[in-house]
Design a protein around this motif. Structure first.
Motif, PDB file in Angstrom:
ATOM      1  N   ILE A 215       0.469 -27.487  35.715  1.00  0.00           N
ATOM      2  CA  ILE A 215      -0.943 -27.576  35.322  1.00  0.00           C
ATOM      3  C   ILE A 215      -1.769 -28.287  36.405  1.00  0.00           C
ATOM      4  O   ILE A 215      -2.897 -27.912  36.695  1.00  0.00           O
ATOM      5  N   ALA A 216      -1.187 -29.301  37.026  1.00  0.00           N
ATOM      6  CA  ALA A 216      -1.962 -30.068  38.014  1.00  0.00           C
ATOM      7  C   ALA A 216      -2.272 -29.248  39.248  1.00  0.00           C
ATOM      8  O   ALA A 216      -3.275 -29.477  39.919  1.00  0.00           O
ATOM      9  N   THR A 217      -1.424 -28.272  39.572  1.00  0.00           N
ATOM     10  CA  THR A 217      -1.626 -27.568  40.841  1.00  0.00           C
ATOM     11  C   THR A 217      -2.304 -26.208  40.692  1.00  0.00           C
ATOM     12  O   THR A 217      -2.529 -25.514  41.677  1.00  0.00           O
ATOM     13  N   LEU A 218      -2.655 -25.810  39.463  1.00  0.00           N
ATOM     14  CA  LEU A 218      -3.314 -24.515  39.286  1.00  0.00           C
ATOM     15  C   LEU A 218      -4.776 -24.564  39.723  1.00  0.00           C
ATOM     16  O   LEU A 218      -5.460 -25.547  39.489  1.00  0.00           O
ATOM     17  N   GLY A 219      -5.256 -23.482  40.353  1.00  0.00           N
ATOM     18  CA  GLY A 219      -6.673 -23.402  40.705  1.00  0.00           C
ATOM     19  C   GLY A 219      -7.459 -22.934  39.485  1.00  0.00           C
ATOM     20  O   GLY A 219      -7.228 -21.838  38.985  1.00  0.00           O
ATOM     21  N   LEU A 220      -8.355 -23.775  38.970  1.00  0.00           N
ATOM     22  CA  LEU A 220      -9.015 -23.447  37.705  1.00  0.00           C
ATOM     23  C   LEU A 220      -9.962 -22.251  37.809  1.00  0.00           C
ATOM     24  O   LEU A 220     -10.062 -21.437  36.901  1.00  0.00           O
ATOM     25  N   SER A 221     -10.665 -22.134  38.950  1.00  0.00           N
ATOM     26  CA  SER A 221     -11.645 -21.040  39.055  1.00  0.00           C
ATOM     27  C   SER A 221     -10.952 -19.683  38.986  1.00  0.00           C
ATOM     28  O   SER A 221     -11.436 -18.747  38.342  1.00  0.00           O
ATOM     29  N   SER A 222      -9.781 -19.612  39.626  1.00  0.00           N
ATOM     30  CA  SER A 222      -9.095 -18.313  39.598  1.00  0.00           C
ATOM     31  C   SER A 222      -8.637 -17.989  38.188  1.00  0.00           C
ATOM     32  O   SER A 222      -8.580 -16.832  37.795  1.00  0.00           O
ATOM     33  N   ILE A 223      -8.337 -19.022  37.419  1.00  0.00           N
ATOM     34  CA  ILE A 223      -7.907 -18.762  36.041  1.00  0.00           C
ATOM     35  C   ILE A 223      -9.072 -18.165  35.255  1.00  0.00           C
ATOM     36  O   ILE A 223      -8.893 -17.217  34.494  1.00  0.00           O
ATOM     37  N   ILE A 224     -10.278 -18.714  35.469  1.00  0.00           N
ATOM     38  CA  ILE A 224     -11.423 -18.210  34.721  1.00  0.00           C
ATOM     39  C   ILE A 224     -11.717 -16.758  35.104  1.00  0.00           C
ATOM     40  O   ILE A 224     -11.916 -15.906  34.243  1.00  0.00           O
ATOM     41  N   ASN A 225     -11.651 -16.454  36.404  1.00  0.00           N
ATOM     42  CA  ASN A 225     -11.890 -15.070  36.848  1.00  0.00           C
ATOM     43  C   ASN A 225     -10.914 -14.086  36.236  1.00  0.00           C
ATOM     44  O   ASN A 225     -11.244 -12.961  35.915  1.00  0.00           O
ATOM     45  N   LEU A 226      -9.722 -14.521  36.091  1.00  0.00           N
ATOM     46  CA  LEU A 226      -8.691 -13.588  35.632  1.00  0.00           C
ATOM     47  C   LEU A 226      -8.384 -13.733  34.148  1.00  0.00           C
ATOM     48  O   LEU A 226      -7.379 -13.235  33.655  1.00  0.00           O
ATOM     49  N   ALA A 227      -9.300 -14.394  33.443  1.00  0.00           N
ATOM     50  CA  ALA A 227      -9.047 -14.680  32.027  1.00  0.00           C
ATOM     51  C   ALA A 227      -8.768 -13.412  31.217  1.00  0.00           C
ATOM     52  O   ALA A 227      -7.881 -13.385  30.369  1.00  0.00           O
ATOM     53  N   LEU A 228      -9.515 -12.366  31.516  1.00  0.00           N
ATOM     54  CA  LEU A 228      -9.366 -11.142  30.738  1.00  0.00           C
ATOM     55  C   LEU A 228      -8.003 -10.492  30.973  1.00  0.00           C
ATOM     56  O   LEU A 228      -7.359  -9.992  30.044  1.00  0.00           O
ATOM     57  N   TYR A 229      -7.604 -10.519  32.237  1.00  0.00           N
ATOM     58  CA  TYR A 229      -6.280  -9.985  32.595  1.00  0.00           C
ATOM     59  C   TYR A 229      -5.193 -10.761  31.843  1.00  0.00           C
ATOM     60  O   TYR A 229      -4.285 -10.189  31.232  1.00  0.00           O
ATOM     61  N   MET A 230      -5.358 -12.066  31.845  1.00  0.00           N
ATOM     62  CA  MET A 230      -4.358 -12.901  31.177  1.00  0.00           C
ATOM     63  C   MET A 230      -4.364 -12.660  29.671  1.00  0.00           C
ATOM     64  O   MET A 230      -3.317 -12.537  29.040  1.00  0.00           O
ATOM     65  N   LEU A 231      -5.585 -12.569  29.119  1.00  0.00           N
ATOM     66  CA  LEU A 231      -5.694 -12.347  27.676  1.00  0.00           C
ATOM     67  C   LEU A 231      -5.024 -11.044  27.265  1.00  0.00           C
ATOM     68  O   LEU A 231      -4.352 -10.977  26.235  1.00  0.00           O
ATOM     69  N   THR A 232      -5.224 -10.000  28.088  1.00  0.00           N
ATOM     70  CA  THR A 232      -4.620  -8.700  27.771  1.00  0.00           C
ATOM     71  C   THR A 232      -3.108  -8.833  27.717  1.00  0.00           C
ATOM     72  O   THR A 232      -2.452  -8.345  26.785  1.00  0.00           O
ATOM     73  N   ILE A 233      -2.550  -9.521  28.715  1.00  0.00           N
ATOM     74  CA  ILE A 233      -1.088  -9.684  28.733  1.00  0.00           C
ATOM     75  C   ILE A 233      -0.626 -10.528  27.544  1.00  0.00           C
ATOM     76  O   ILE A 233       0.328 -10.164  26.850  1.00  0.00           O
ATOM     77  N   LEU A 234      -1.342 -11.609  27.288  1.00  0.00           N
ATOM     78  CA  LEU A 234      -0.918 -12.478  26.183  1.00  0.00           C
ATOM     79  C   LEU A 234      -0.973 -11.740  24.847  1.00  0.00           C
ATOM     80  O   LEU A 234      -0.081 -11.859  24.013  1.00  0.00           O
ATOM     81  N   LEU A 235      -2.020 -10.938  24.689  1.00  0.00           N
ATOM     82  CA  LEU A 235      -2.147 -10.177  23.447  1.00  0.00           C
ATOM     83  C   LEU A 235      -0.997  -9.174  23.316  1.00  0.00           C
ATOM     84  O   LEU A 235      -0.385  -9.031  22.253  1.00  0.00           O
ATOM     85  N   ALA A 236      -0.686  -8.490  24.425  1.00  0.00           N
ATOM     86  CA  ALA A 236       0.408  -7.510  24.393  1.00  0.00           C
ATOM     87  C   ALA A 236       1.740  -8.208  24.106  1.00  0.00           C
ATOM     88  O   ALA A 236       2.555  -7.712  23.319  1.00  0.00           O
ATOM     89  N   LEU A 237       1.950  -9.369  24.721  1.00  0.00           N
ATOM     90  CA  LEU A 237       3.196 -10.109  24.476  1.00  0.00           C
ATOM     91  C   LEU A 237       3.291 -10.495  23.001  1.00  0.00           C
ATOM     92  O   LEU A 237       4.333 -10.331  22.356  1.00  0.00           O
ATOM     93  N   PHE A 238       2.154 -10.965  22.472  1.00  0.00           N
ATOM     94  CA  PHE A 238       2.119 -11.395  21.075  1.00  0.00           C
ATOM     95  C   PHE A 238       2.406 -10.207  20.143  1.00  0.00           C
ATOM     96  O   PHE A 238       3.224 -10.301  19.224  1.00  0.00           O
ATOM     97  N   LEU A 239       1.748  -9.072  20.418  1.00  0.00           N
ATOM     98  CA  LEU A 239       1.954  -7.899  19.554  1.00  0.00           C
ATOM     99  C   LEU A 239       3.402  -7.407  19.627  1.00  0.00           C
ATOM    100  O   LEU A 239       4.005  -7.048  18.621  1.00  0.00           O
TER     101      LEU A 239
END
Ligand code: ASP
Length: 430
Positions: A215-239
């Protein structure tokens, strides 16, 4: 005097994981509540070394565990006909569930469109992708030229092939001769489980250090940009986890999923913090045997095999990433290309080793199969670690559920152990 109630191991792991995440967050470079330079000192002298020692101590057991338990498992199945039946069942379910996983990932990515409206251009990329291994080579290289070398190089597929052959040969030679060797492997198996118990006592501290660092070494801005990509994967994993795997558990294996997840939770947290199916394997085997009641002869075969070839979470990431990269570069994908993605991502996930980050490398094989720029990996690699943690949870949960399903169909599941509720089932649960 009232005796203080001790926290059980899973609760401790979860608690330390949250504390580690909190520490990582306040010392993240871009938040810096705790100045990063102080955090760096902690990381260099405490978190990195302790986290590494924890990972090493689990990894230390992987090769001996896979070897010993597979030889044991195959030999205990005893009859070759049964081995063939269990093998066909296990591998078919592994492959079918993987293909379903990619399809879920593709459908969600096409619906959510995480990469649309992008202003990115391929010219912005300065990333050199690693070459993927051609699938035919994965098959050819499964046969070891020297099994000892396979072990020193952690080549899981080769170790699996050799162990299965040794197990099969033990069932086929004279019983008096094989008995001594089988007893030896059985005792060795117990020793390895004992070592796991010792190591698991240190898990909360190990997990704390690993999470804080991520968590300490992650770049936060890149996480926000890619939030949708991440959400799609998380949703698919959950389903995939809730519909496909819980469905298999409830309707095919006819077992109670709530009991399963309650008992399996500690393995999931370990997969989450180590991002490695291999590193989680020893604990997965222990829990599936002692808490969920599967016989050693089945799990000794299905779990090491699953940790190596069954990667549904990885396959989901590869499906979504492919569509995401195509959308980023405004490339249309035809139906036949989608079918190619399902096939190659199934193969790529089989060829993905159960260690952190390898899914990103085998993704290049999927991208190349439909002519997408492999350099697109640069866009997602920054957030891959956190997704890797989540997909590894799905990878190892799939292995355990398929194992339960196969064990049930072979009458190798002790329902009494599965439904037993006491926390005292496992020695290391306190
Ligand atoms: N980390 C994953 C696993 O060990 C593999 C991957 O997707 O990179 O299961």
């Amino acid at each position: 005097m009232q005796k203080k109630k001790k926290l059980n191991l899973s609760t401790k792991i979860l608690l330390f994981m949250l504390l580690g995440a909190l520490l990582g967050l306040i010392s993240n470079k871009e938040i810096s509540i705790l100045p990063y330079k102080y955090y760096e000192i902690l990381e260099t002298y405490i978190f990195s070394p302790i986290g590494k020692m924890f990972i090493n101590s689990i990894k230390m057991l992987v090769v001996p565990m896979v070897f010993v338990s597979l030889v044991n498992g195959v030999a205990q199945i005893g009859d070759l006909k049964k081995l063939g039946r269990v093998g066909v069942k296990t591998i078919s379910i592994y492959i079918i569930t993987t293909a379903i996983a990619i399809t879920i990932g593709l459908i969600l990515a096409l619906l959510i469109k995480p990469g649309s409206n992008s202003t990115l251009s391929i010219a912005n990329l300065n990333f050199k992708a690693q070459n993927s291994i051609p699938f035919i080579d994965i098959i050819v290289n499964m046969i070891p030229t020297n099994p000892l070398k396979s072990m020193t190089e952690d080549n899981m597929l080769q170790i699996i092939v050799f162990s299965i052959l040794l197990g099969v040969s033990l069932t086929s030679i004279n019983k008096d001769k094989s008995k001594t060797i089988l007893n030896f492997f059985d005792a060795l198996n117990d020793c390895i489980l004992k070592i796991i118990e010792f190591i698991m006592k240190t898990a909360p501290v190990g997990v704390f250090c690993l999470i804080a660092k991520v968590i300490a070494t992650l770049g936060l801005s890149s996480i926000i940009n890619l939030a949708l990509y991440m959400l799609t994967i998380l949703l698919a994993l959950f389903l995939h986890l809730t519909l496909v795997y819980t469905g298999i558990l409830t309707f095919i294996a006819k077992l109670n999923p709530i009991i399963f997840f309650k008992k399996f939770w500690s393995v999931m947290t370990l997969a989450f913090s180590t991002s490695s199916s291999n590193a989680t394997l020893p604990v997965n085997m222990d829990v599936v045997e002692k808490k969920l009641g599967v016989s050693k002869s089945i799990l000794g075969f299905t779990l090491p095999l699953g940790a190596t070839i069954n990667m549904d979470g990885t396959a989901i990431m590869q499906g979504v990433a492919t569509i995401f990269i195509a959308q980023l570069f405004n490339i249309n994908i035809s139906l036949s290309q989608l079918v190619t993605v399902v096939l190659t991502a199934t193969l790529a996930s089989i060829g993905t080793a159960g260690v952190p980050g390898v899914g990103m490398i085998t993704l290049s094989m999927v991208l190349q199969s439909i002519g997408l720029p492999v350099e697109g990996i640069a866009m997602i690699i920054g957030v891959d670690r956190i997704l890797d943690m989540c997909r590894t949870v799905v990878n190892i949960t799939g292995d355990a559920i398929v194992t339960l399903c196969v064990a049930k169909s072979e009458n190798e599941l002790d329902a009494e152990i599965f439904y037993k509720t006491e926390e005292t089932q496992l020695n290391f649960s306190e």
